[in-house]
Design a protein around this motif. Structure first.
Motif, PDB file in Angstrom:
ATOM      1  N   UNK A 109      -8.233  -8.601   7.547  1.00  0.00           N
ATOM      2  CA  UNK A 109      -8.573  -9.375   8.734  1.00  0.00           C
ATOM      3  C   UNK A 109      -9.551  -8.539   9.546  1.00  0.00           C
ATOM      4  N   UNK A 110     -10.738  -9.086   9.809  1.00  0.00           N
ATOM      5  CA  UNK A 110     -11.772  -8.382  10.557  1.00  0.00           C
ATOM      6  C   UNK A 110     -11.512  -8.551  12.056  1.00  0.00           C
ATOM      7  N   UNK A 111     -11.040  -7.483  12.689  1.00  0.00           N
ATOM      8  CA  UNK A 111     -10.808  -7.526  14.127  1.00  0.00           C
ATOM      9  C   UNK A 111     -12.134  -7.686  14.874  1.00  0.00           C
ATOM     10  N   UNK A 112     -13.150  -6.977  14.390  1.00  0.00           N
ATOM     11  CA  UNK A 112     -14.515  -7.070  14.914  1.00  0.00           C
ATOM     12  C   UNK A 112     -15.443  -6.528  13.832  1.00  0.00           C
ATOM     13  N   UNK A 113     -16.692  -6.260  14.150  1.00  0.00           N
ATOM     14  CA  UNK A 113     -17.629  -5.802  13.116  1.00  0.00           C
ATOM     15  C   UNK A 113     -17.364  -4.370  12.669  1.00  0.00           C
ATOM     16  N   UNK A 114     -16.483  -3.647  13.373  1.00  0.00           N
ATOM     17  CA  UNK A 114     -16.225  -2.250  13.048  1.00  0.00           C
ATOM     18  C   UNK A 114     -14.876  -1.995  12.378  1.00  0.00           C
ATOM     19  N   UNK A 115     -13.855  -2.780  12.706  1.00  0.00           N
ATOM     20  CA  UNK A 115     -12.496  -2.482  12.248  1.00  0.00           C
ATOM     21  C   UNK A 115     -11.877  -3.686  11.547  1.00  0.00           C
ATOM     22  N   UNK A 116     -11.223  -3.406  10.395  1.00  0.00           N
ATOM     23  CA  UNK A 116     -10.493  -4.422   9.630  1.00  0.00           C
ATOM     24  C   UNK A 116      -9.124  -3.861   9.255  1.00  0.00           C
ATOM     25  N   UNK A 117      -8.129  -4.735   9.250  1.00  0.00           N
ATOM     26  CA  UNK A 117      -6.775  -4.373   8.827  1.00  0.00           C
ATOM     27  C   UNK A 117      -6.395  -5.258   7.648  1.00  0.00           C
ATOM     28  N   UNK A 118      -5.672  -4.685   6.684  1.00  0.00           N
ATOM     29  CA  UNK A 118      -5.325  -5.490   5.531  1.00  0.00           C
ATOM     30  C   UNK A 118      -4.074  -5.042   4.819  1.00  0.00           C
ATOM     31  N   UNK A 119      -3.688  -5.825   3.816  1.00  0.00           N
ATOM     32  CA  UNK A 119      -2.520  -5.533   2.996  1.00  0.00           C
ATOM     33  C   UNK A 119      -2.766  -6.083   1.597  1.00  0.00           C
ATOM     34  N   UNK A 120      -2.026  -5.535   0.650  1.00  0.00           N
ATOM     35  CA  UNK A 120      -2.215  -6.005  -0.710  1.00  0.00           C
ATOM     36  C   UNK A 120      -1.064  -5.658  -1.624  1.00  0.00           C
ATOM     37  N   UNK A 121      -1.182  -6.140  -2.830  1.00  0.00           N
ATOM     38  CA  UNK A 121      -0.243  -5.874  -3.908  1.00  0.00           C
ATOM     39  C   UNK A 121      -0.981  -5.134  -5.001  1.00  0.00           C
ATOM     40  N   UNK A 122      -0.257  -4.469  -5.859  1.00  0.00           N
ATOM     41  CA  UNK A 122      -0.906  -3.825  -6.997  1.00  0.00           C
ATOM     42  C   UNK A 122       0.054  -3.694  -8.152  1.00  0.00           C
ATOM     43  N   UNK A 123      -0.524  -3.693  -9.328  1.00  0.00           N
ATOM     44  CA  UNK A 123       0.264  -3.528 -10.527  1.00  0.00           C
ATOM     45  C   UNK A 123      -0.575  -2.924 -11.639  1.00  0.00           C
ATOM     46  N   UNK A 124       0.033  -2.036 -12.414  1.00  0.00           N
ATOM     47  CA  UNK A 124      -0.663  -1.389 -13.524  1.00  0.00           C
ATOM     48  C   UNK A 124       0.258  -1.277 -14.724  1.00  0.00           C
ATOM     49  N   UNK A 125      -0.342  -1.409 -15.881  1.00  0.00           N
ATOM     50  CA  UNK A 125       0.344  -1.140 -17.137  1.00  0.00           C
ATOM     51  C   UNK A 125      -0.532  -0.150 -17.889  1.00  0.00           C
ATOM     52  N   UNK A 126       0.052   1.000 -18.202  1.00  0.00           N
ATOM     53  CA  UNK A 126      -0.687   2.053 -18.900  1.00  0.00           C
ATOM     54  C   UNK A 126       0.141   2.480 -20.103  1.00  0.00           C
ATOM     55  N   UNK A 127      -0.509   2.611 -21.248  1.00  0.00           N
ATOM     56  CA  UNK A 127       0.238   3.095 -22.412  1.00  0.00           C
ATOM     57  C   UNK A 127      -0.681   3.816 -23.389  1.00  0.00           C
TER      58      UNK A 127
END
Length: 171
Positions: free
Chosen positions: A57-75
């Motif tokens: 979410x862009x608070x203004x042209x300088x600062x953004x706040x965010x969240x996310x998910x992640x997943x990895x499979x390594x073998x």
């Protein structure tokens, strides 16, 4: 004349009510961007697939706040396999249009399985927290840079190094 004044008054009252019923539209979704990362590395007996959707979410042209998910499979065939999944929160700071600084907090669950023909199979499951500071060069909605994990622990088999390159894309 009285009827004319009565009609004008009633019309203006009706017109005034329609103005008050119109609700202003929210600009919230205009400030939201979606993106994240995708990684794929396949070689002889080795596979690494990562998916990390994110929203900011862009608070203004300088600062953004965010969240996310992640997943990895390594073998790596007959050596190890790892499943990593979790969440992250990110703050982006753009002091000038071409520069993006970031701080990112990540919490992931790691499920490692190591295979050894002489000692057998060993499992190592744990939670890992990462705190990354980073900087990169920004070109419109793409940023390429490097980030450093301040909480890097060499004994935890999550990342091979505290310093990692990244590419961020937001639409």
């Amino acid at each position: 004349m009285f009827i004319l004044l009565l009609l004008i008054g009633a019309f203006s009252k009706l017109y005034g009510q329609t103005d008050q019923e119109v609700k202003p539209k929210s600009d919230f979704w205009k400030q939201v961007q979606f993106g994240g990362g995708f990684g794929l590395s396949i070689g002889t007996g080795f596979t690494d697939i990562t998916l990390a959707p994110n929203a900011i979410y862009n608070l203004n042209q300088y600062i953004s706040l965010g969240a996310g998910l992640q997943g990895s499979i390594v073998s790596q065939k007959d050596v190890f396999s790892s499943i990593i999944y979790g969440v992250n929160a990110i703050t982006l700071f753009n002091p000038v249009e071409e520069v993006q600084l970031s701080i990112e907090l990540e919490q992931v669950r790691v499920n490692n399985t190591f295979r050894n023909p002489t000692t057998g199979t060993k499992k190592d499951d744990f939670w890992n927290t990462g705190l990354f500071i980073g900087g990169g060069y920004r070109m419109e909605n793409v940023t390429m840079g490097i980030r450093y994990n301040l909480l890097y622990n060499e004994e935890k088999m999550v990342y091979t190094d505290a310093m990692m390159p990244f590419i961020r894309v937001y639409f």
